[in-house]
Design an enzyme around this catalytic site. Structure first.
Site, short mmCIF file in Angstrom:
data_model
loop_
_atom_site.label_atom_id
_atom_site.label_comp_id
_atom_site.label_asym_id
_atom_site.label_seq_id
_atom_site.Cartn_x
_atom_site.Cartn_y
_atom_site.Cartn_z
CB VAL A 29 -6.81 0.98 18.39
CG1 VAL A 29 -7.79 1.67 19.34
CG2 VAL A 29 -7.29 -0.42 18.05
CD GLU A 82 -12.97 8.42 3.23
OE1 GLU A 82 -13.04 8.72 2.01
OE2 GLU A 82 -11.89 8.27 3.83
CG ASP A 113 -13.40 3.73 12.08
OD1 ASP A 113 -12.55 3.20 11.36
OD2 ASP A 113 -13.11 4.49 13.04
CB ILE A 115 -3.44 7.56 20.77
CG1 ILE A 115 -3.96 8.93 20.37
CG2 ILE A 115 -3.54 7.37 22.29
CD1 ILE A 115 -5.43 9.13 20.67
CE LYS A 135 -10.38 3.16 14.47
NZ LYS A 135 -10.50 4.61 14.23
CD GLU A 179 0.08 1.49 19.90
OE1 GLU A 179 -1.07 1.89 20.16
OE2 GLU A 179 0.75 0.80 20.67
N GLY A 212 0.82 -1.20 0.00
CA GLY A 212 0.00 0.00 0.00
C GLY A 212 0.85 1.25 0.00
CB ALA A 213 2.21 3.38 -2.31
N GLY A 214 -0.68 4.50 -0.30
CA GLY A 214 -1.61 5.61 -0.19
C GLY A 214 -1.13 6.63 0.83
#
Length: 461
Positions: A137, A195, A206, A141, A210, A134, A15-17
């Site tokens: 979530v 979005e 979403d 943070i 988490k 990490e 992934g290169a977004g």
């Protein structure tokens, strides 16, 4: 900075977004300093993406780009695979392949872990490699590592998290600027916080991913997205926000993970007979004195209550390319250090069985808002009779208008309210079970005067 390291840790990036390109930048631009921290050189071995021609950043060399993601996951010269493509498939296949080929994996994919976490944790353990996440979530943070390591000697009883920046921004705009939901959503989209299709954020999905991850780590049990009760914020109105403000509260969308008993393990490796864990996402009324009430804009925060450590608060940027990449590269450094030492880190223990808390035993204070065709006294009394029929002590709360009038005039007899006509009615119930609240709402919907589904807001003390 001169390095004497002879070993090189090679990283394959999927992934290169936005996050992927920033992760590559940190690895390339900080390679010397990272090498000093790792004890070995580190470099990109390849970058897999669907459209290499669209990757136009100077720190990713053209010869590193490939569309053959499966091969990159299995290459012998790759030590660590970073998965940043998101979604369930083909991410699940690629991550499992990388682990099975003896590669440590770093991912920011919360949906993947909420659905397949236990399977992937076991796969990493069986192949003696690391799976770090990490960034899955709350972005930058640090909350996953404290739950996996720092608090592993304690007993966590409760986690309340603002873990979706989009919804927090929307609710904060409604609170601070007095916007309605649609206007606040448009503002979030204009700033790039939401979005074009915001459903996953505003309906709580979403945050639910988490919540499942947090519950698994906090209670050492396999909790999946299918176990999470989810309610979003699309039904929140400007009047709800104003009424909360008049009562010195704010409305926040929370990922809530709670242990409802002493949590002692029994002899068969499960949790005790009275055990119960609830994993939910819901809009809540948070008192102004609570640390989560002061989390503004798109920031995230996670509030943890542990038996010995007591209250802990983790706060910061929950999304964005650079902040999330910071967490990703931190995991890469940890995985690379373990490779240099010829070992892997501790996995994710799951020795408890997931036992959902009974909705009859989980109690809290709730505010229930009913939209009504007519708010005349007689019809409001009809609503209150429903609470009485369920044996629940209930108190009718002032509307936002009445509360504001009371602050100025010393009483709630606002001449604009209580005269009938369309409006809403808010009712507070204390220490009521979730089961009772659900039953009450079902009966309220049967009343001709109540329009649609009542809104339920849990009160966080």
């Amino acid at each position: 900075m001169t390095q004497n390291n002879t070993k090189t840790i090679r990283v394959g990036l999927l992934g290169a977004g936005t996050v992927g390109s920033q992760t590559a930048r940190l690895i390339v631009e900080q390679s010397e300093e990272l090498a000093a921290r790792i004890g070995a050189n580190i470099e990109l071995a390849g970058v897999a993406c669907l459209h290499p021609e669209e990757v136009d950043v100077p720190w990713i060399k053209r010869e590193l780009l490939t569309t053959d993601t499966a091969s990159l996951c299995a290459r012998e010269d790759v030590d660590i695979v970073i998965e940043l493509i998101g979604g369930l498939e083909p991410a699940h296949t690629f991550v499992k392949s990388a682990l099975s080929h003896g590669k440590s994996v770093v991912t920011a994919n919360k949906a993947l872990l909420a659905k397949f976490g236990p399977e992937l944790y076991e796969c990493a353990e069986s192949h003696g490699v690391d799976l770090y996440f990490e960034a899955a979530v709350a972005g930058a943070i640090p909350i996953v590592r404290p739950l996996r390591e720092s608090l592993i000697g304690d007993k966590i009883t409760q986690i309340f998290g603002i873990v979706n920046g989009t919804t927090n921004y929307i609710l904060d705009e409604m609170t601070v600027r007095g916007l309605d939901f649609d206007s606040a959503l448009r503002a979030a989209q204009e700033k790039g916080y939401a979005e074009a299709d915001p459903t996953g954020d505003v309906e709580g999905f979403d945050a639910a991913n988490k919540a499942a991850i947090l519950a698994t780590l906090a209670f050492q049990m396999p909790v999946s997205i299918d176990d999470v009760s989810v309610e979003g914020i699309s039904a929140i109105t400007a009047e709800d926000i104003a009424a909360a403000g008049a009562e010195d509260r704010v409305i926040k969308l929370l990922a809530a993970v709670e242990r409802h008993d002493d949590g002692e393990s029994n002899t068969d490796g499960g949790v005790s007979a009275d055990a119960g864990v609830s994993v939910s996402v819901y809009p809540a009324l948070v008192g102004a004195e609570h640390p989560l009430a002061s989390v503004h804009g798109s920031f995230n925060a996670v509030f943890v209550k542990a038996q010995a450590a007591d209250d802990l608060m983790f706060y910061g940027r929950g999304a964005g390319g650079a902040p999330t990449a910071s967490a990703v590269v931190g995991d890469v450094v940890s995985a690379a250090r373990n490779i240099v030492r010829g070992c892997s880190g501790f996995g994710v223990p799951m020795y408890n069985k997931y036992v959902p808390a009974s909705s009859e035993k989980t109690k809290a204070d709730f505010v229930i808002r009913c939209n009504m065709e007519d708010t005349s006294l007689a019809l409001c009394s009809e609503v209150m009779d429903v609470f009485a029929d369920h044996g629940v002590a209930a108190e009718r709360l002032a509307s936002a208008c009445q509360a504001k009038y009371a602050q100025t005039n010393g009483d709630s007899d606002c001449p604009e309210c209580g005269l009938g006509g369309p409006g809403s009615m808010r009712v507070l119930v204390r220490e009521c079970s979730e089961a009772a609240v659900q039953a009450i709402c079902e009966d309220l919907r049967k009343l001709d005067v109540v329009c649609g589904k009542p809104l339920v807001l849990r009160v966080i003390k």
